[in-house]
Design a protein around this motif. Sequence first.
Motif, PDB file in Angstrom:
ATOM      1  N   TYR A 156       0.892  -1.224   0.129  1.00  0.00           N
ATOM      2  CA  TYR A 156      -0.112  -0.082   0.034  1.00  0.00           C
ATOM      3  C   TYR A 156       1.024   1.244  -0.059  1.00  0.00           C
ATOM      4  O   TYR A 156       0.569   2.118  -0.546  1.00  0.00           O
ATOM      5  CB  TYR A 156      -0.895  -0.095   1.360  1.00  0.00           C
ATOM      6  CG  TYR A 156      -2.231  -0.869   0.767  1.00  0.00           C
ATOM      7  CD1 TYR A 156      -3.401  -0.005   0.531  1.00  0.00           C
ATOM      8  CD2 TYR A 156      -2.399  -2.106   1.131  1.00  0.00           C
ATOM      9  CE1 TYR A 156      -4.479  -0.777   0.119  1.00  0.00           C
ATOM     10  CE2 TYR A 156      -3.496  -2.864   0.892  1.00  0.00           C
ATOM     11  CZ  TYR A 156      -4.759  -2.168   0.348  1.00  0.00           C
ATOM     12  OH  TYR A 156      -5.747  -2.839   0.208  1.00  0.00           O
ATOM     13  N   LYS A 157       2.172   1.306   0.880  1.00  0.00           N
ATOM     14  CA  LYS A 157       2.842   2.254   0.919  1.00  0.00           C
ATOM     15  C   LYS A 157       3.389   2.611  -0.639  1.00  0.00           C
ATOM     16  O   LYS A 157       3.660   3.814  -1.166  1.00  0.00           O
ATOM     17  CB  LYS A 157       3.805   2.211   1.884  1.00  0.00           C
ATOM     18  CG  LYS A 157       4.834   3.319   1.891  1.00  0.00           C
ATOM     19  CD  LYS A 157       6.081   3.074   2.816  1.00  0.00           C
ATOM     20  CE  LYS A 157       5.585   2.755   4.119  1.00  0.00           C
ATOM     21  NZ  LYS A 157       6.847   2.590   5.236  1.00  0.00           N
ATOM     22  N   HIS A 158       4.075   1.454  -1.321  1.00  0.00           N
ATOM     23  CA  HIS A 158       4.537   1.811  -2.503  1.00  0.00           C
ATOM     24  C   HIS A 158       3.682   2.014  -3.650  1.00  0.00           C
ATOM     25  O   HIS A 158       3.959   2.721  -4.612  1.00  0.00           O
ATOM     26  CB  HIS A 158       5.426   0.418  -2.867  1.00  0.00           C
ATOM     27  CG  HIS A 158       6.456   0.032  -2.189  1.00  0.00           C
ATOM     28  ND1 HIS A 158       6.793  -1.203  -1.986  1.00  0.00           N
ATOM     29  CD2 HIS A 158       6.952   0.917  -1.075  1.00  0.00           C
ATOM     30  CE1 HIS A 158       8.015  -1.204  -0.712  1.00  0.00           C
ATOM     31  NE2 HIS A 158       8.083  -0.008  -0.312  1.00  0.00           N
ATOM     32  N   LEU A 159       2.501   1.249  -3.798  1.00  0.00           N
ATOM     33  CA  LEU A 159       1.556   1.224  -4.822  1.00  0.00           C
ATOM     34  C   LEU A 159       0.352   2.069  -4.574  1.00  0.00           C
ATOM     35  O   LEU A 159      -0.112   2.796  -5.753  1.00  0.00           O
ATOM     36  CB  LEU A 159       1.220  -0.011  -5.082  1.00  0.00           C
ATOM     37  CG  LEU A 159       2.141  -1.201  -5.323  1.00  0.00           C
ATOM     38  CD1 LEU A 159       1.693  -2.614  -5.754  1.00  0.00           C
ATOM     39  CD2 LEU A 159       3.063  -0.821  -6.715  1.00  0.00           C
ATOM     40  N   GLY A 160      -0.192   2.261  -3.607  1.00  0.00           N
ATOM     41  CA  GLY A 160      -1.184   2.997  -3.360  1.00  0.00           C
ATOM     42  C   GLY A 160      -2.582   2.140  -3.206  1.00  0.00           C
ATOM     43  O   GLY A 160      -2.648   1.231  -4.066  1.00  0.00           O
ATOM     44  N   ALA A 161      -3.555   2.479  -2.579  1.00  0.00           N
ATOM     45  CA  ALA A 161      -4.740   1.804  -2.602  1.00  0.00           C
ATOM     46  C   ALA A 161      -5.314   1.743  -3.787  1.00  0.00           C
ATOM     47  O   ALA A 161      -6.141   0.849  -4.084  1.00  0.00           O
ATOM     48  CB  ALA A 161      -5.704   2.441  -1.377  1.00  0.00           C
ATOM     49  N   ASP A 162      -5.616   2.815  -4.568  1.00  0.00           N
ATOM     50  CA  ASP A 162      -6.123   2.961  -6.023  1.00  0.00           C
ATOM     51  C   ASP A 162      -5.431   1.726  -6.982  1.00  0.00           C
ATOM     52  O   ASP A 162      -6.411   1.082  -7.492  1.00  0.00           O
ATOM     53  CB  ASP A 162      -6.324   4.158  -6.389  1.00  0.00           C
ATOM     54  CG  ASP A 162      -7.144   4.379  -7.762  1.00  0.00           C
ATOM     55  OD1 ASP A 162      -8.241   4.036  -7.486  1.00  0.00           O
ATOM     56  OD2 ASP A 162      -6.629   4.606  -8.931  1.00  0.00           O
ATOM     57  N   THR A 163      -4.355   1.958  -6.850  1.00  0.00           N
ATOM     58  CA  THR A 163      -3.756   0.855  -7.698  1.00  0.00           C
ATOM     59  C   THR A 163      -4.045  -0.749  -7.328  1.00  0.00           C
ATOM     60  O   THR A 163      -4.288  -1.523  -8.151  1.00  0.00           O
ATOM     61  CB  THR A 163      -2.158   1.193  -7.725  1.00  0.00           C
ATOM     62  OG1 THR A 163      -1.775   2.311  -8.317  1.00  0.00           O
ATOM     63  CG2 THR A 163      -1.302  -0.053  -8.539  1.00  0.00           C
ATOM     64  N   ILE A 164      -3.872  -0.633  -6.036  1.00  0.00           N
ATOM     65  CA  ILE A 164      -4.074  -2.339  -5.575  1.00  0.00           C
ATOM     66  C   ILE A 164      -5.546  -2.738  -5.909  1.00  0.00           C
ATOM     67  O   ILE A 164      -5.681  -3.929  -6.108  1.00  0.00           O
ATOM     68  CB  ILE A 164      -3.892  -2.267  -3.949  1.00  0.00           C
ATOM     69  CG1 ILE A 164      -2.302  -2.257  -3.775  1.00  0.00           C
ATOM     70  CG2 ILE A 164      -4.198  -3.612  -3.541  1.00  0.00           C
ATOM     71  CD1 ILE A 164      -1.921  -2.068  -2.452  1.00  0.00           C
ATOM     72  N   LYS A 165      -6.648  -1.765  -5.858  1.00  0.00           N
ATOM     73  CA  LYS A 165      -7.924  -2.211  -6.008  1.00  0.00           C
ATOM     74  C   LYS A 165      -8.126  -2.389  -7.358  1.00  0.00           C
ATOM     75  O   LYS A 165      -9.211  -3.081  -7.681  1.00  0.00           O
ATOM     76  CB  LYS A 165      -8.893  -1.292  -5.301  1.00  0.00           C
ATOM     77  CG  LYS A 165      -8.934   0.032  -5.797  1.00  0.00           C
ATOM     78  CD  LYS A 165     -10.137   0.971  -5.308  1.00  0.00           C
ATOM     79  CE  LYS A 165     -10.411   2.067  -5.938  1.00  0.00           C
ATOM     80  NZ  LYS A 165     -11.401   2.857  -5.294  1.00  0.00           N
ATOM     81  N   ASN A 166      -7.240  -2.032  -8.326  1.00  0.00           N
ATOM     82  CA  ASN A 166      -7.508  -2.012  -9.750  1.00  0.00           C
ATOM     83  C   ASN A 166      -6.585  -3.114 -10.293  1.00  0.00           C
ATOM     84  O   ASN A 166      -6.461  -3.264 -11.548  1.00  0.00           O
ATOM     85  CB  ASN A 166      -7.320  -0.741 -10.449  1.00  0.00           C
ATOM     86  CG  ASN A 166      -8.434   0.114 -10.238  1.00  0.00           C
ATOM     87  OD1 ASN A 166      -9.517   0.032 -10.750  1.00  0.00           O
ATOM     88  ND2 ASN A 166      -8.389   1.099  -9.526  1.00  0.00           N
ATOM     89  N   ILE A 167      -5.890  -4.153  -9.493  1.00  0.00           N
ATOM     90  CA  ILE A 167      -4.966  -4.946 -10.043  1.00  0.00           C
ATOM     91  C   ILE A 167      -5.910  -6.114 -10.532  1.00  0.00           C
ATOM     92  O   ILE A 167      -6.515  -6.989  -9.705  1.00  0.00           O
ATOM     93  CB  ILE A 167      -3.947  -5.276  -9.118  1.00  0.00           C
ATOM     94  CG1 ILE A 167      -3.049  -4.353  -8.967  1.00  0.00           C
ATOM     95  CG2 ILE A 167      -3.276  -6.850  -9.481  1.00  0.00           C
ATOM     96  CD1 ILE A 167      -1.897  -4.577  -7.827  1.00  0.00           C
ATOM     97  N   LYS A 168      -6.192  -6.229 -11.739  1.00  0.00           N
ATOM     98  CA  LYS A 168      -7.284  -7.166 -12.237  1.00  0.00           C
ATOM     99  C   LYS A 168      -6.820  -8.206 -13.195  1.00  0.00           C
ATOM    100  O   LYS A 168      -7.550  -9.049 -13.961  1.00  0.00           O
ATOM    101  CB  LYS A 168      -8.659  -6.452 -12.588  1.00  0.00           C
ATOM    102  CG  LYS A 168      -9.153  -5.908 -11.319  1.00  0.00           C
ATOM    103  CD  LYS A 168     -10.364  -4.966 -11.981  1.00  0.00           C
ATOM    104  CE  LYS A 168     -10.877  -4.165 -10.790  1.00  0.00           C
ATOM    105  NZ  LYS A 168     -12.178  -3.264 -11.178  1.00  0.00           N
ATOM    106  N   ILE A 169      -5.870  -7.900 -13.808  1.00  0.00           N
ATOM    107  CA  ILE A 169      -5.079  -8.913 -15.141  1.00  0.00           C
ATOM    108  C   ILE A 169      -3.880  -9.292 -14.667  1.00  0.00           C
ATOM    109  O   ILE A 169      -3.076  -9.093 -13.982  1.00  0.00           O
ATOM    110  CB  ILE A 169      -4.846  -7.795 -16.522  1.00  0.00           C
ATOM    111  CG1 ILE A 169      -3.767  -6.748 -16.195  1.00  0.00           C
ATOM    112  CG2 ILE A 169      -6.304  -7.270 -16.726  1.00  0.00           C
ATOM    113  CD1 ILE A 169      -3.581  -5.898 -17.359  1.00  0.00           C
ATOM    114  N   GLY A 170      -3.540 -10.402 -15.470  1.00  0.00           N
ATOM    115  CA  GLY A 170      -2.181 -11.055 -15.256  1.00  0.00           C
ATOM    116  C   GLY A 170      -1.847 -11.281 -16.718  1.00  0.00           C
ATOM    117  O   GLY A 170      -1.761 -12.404 -17.246  1.00  0.00           O
ATOM    118  N   PRO A 171      -1.197 -10.061 -17.279  1.00  0.00           N
ATOM    119  CA  PRO A 171      -0.789 -10.119 -18.873  1.00  0.00           C
ATOM    120  C   PRO A 171       0.043 -10.991 -19.282  1.00  0.00           C
ATOM    121  O   PRO A 171       0.379 -11.507 -20.476  1.00  0.00           O
ATOM    122  CB  PRO A 171      -0.350  -8.456 -18.965  1.00  0.00           C
ATOM    123  CG  PRO A 171       0.230  -8.070 -17.422  1.00  0.00           C
ATOM    124  CD  PRO A 171      -0.696  -8.940 -16.428  1.00  0.00           C
TER     125      PRO A 171
END
Length: 271
Positions: A156-171
């Motif tokens: 959460y410190k490095h990525l932020g809450a908004d990024t974490i909640k939007n991790i939805k793909i495994g490209p």
Amino acid sequence: MKSSGFGDFLLGLTNTYILEKLRIEDSKKVEIELKKRLYESEYNDIIKFFEKRKKLRLIKINSFIDQFLDTEDFRVFRSGASLRLRYKGGGKNVYLQYKGPGFVLKNILFRSEFSSKKITSLVKEEGHRELIHFTEKSFMWIIENAVDGDMRRSMYKHLGADTIKNIKIGPVICFYKKLKYEYDISDDIYLEPSLDFLSAFHISKDSFHPMSSFYEYENEIKSRKNELLLKIKSIESLLEFEDDLNKRFKLIYELSDKYHRIMSYFVKPNK
């Protein structure tokens, strides 16, 4: 004050600097390693060289699969971090691994490394059909159920809450073959050179196609007590080992992790 005490004081400052630079609290989560690119002929020649190297022993030959995770606009990539599901044991043992943004000094990469506990119920065997399918587990379910507090706070410190909640793909999915060696420096400290062959594929809802295949050499400083100060003291031993290797092989240093090396041809970093 003894000179050794002053030396320990300087090491303590270095320890503090690394933790602040990586923005983590636990020194046991710091990884110190270097990487080099290999051609296939160099890969085979280094194996032969290592077979004759004193004190160096092959400890494991392993194959596994990584699936790198990101947001649809690749915010994890652009942050300098990497996030992957690692499948071991033929795909039955699954872990989430996170490596935070790092920094490079004299071709040595310093970064944080975290791993979740074993993730259950992520994949399952479909009875007599013998097919593996994903179950209905979201990334946030993994964060809430398989990740400890230290790993969660750092992400959460490095990525932020908004990024974490939007991790939805495994490209990207990668197939590895790893030869892992061990070279003792002392009772507690050892080097862990490894030789990797990797094949990376891009996956989406509609496609599955190869991206790249390459060989890579890594050498990491390891501590059986997992103490950062002992790792820092052993950087000179790592460089001595590499000097001996460099006399025989003219290898190019790789300053990116595998995810950024693979995706750098397809995703532009932030300016």
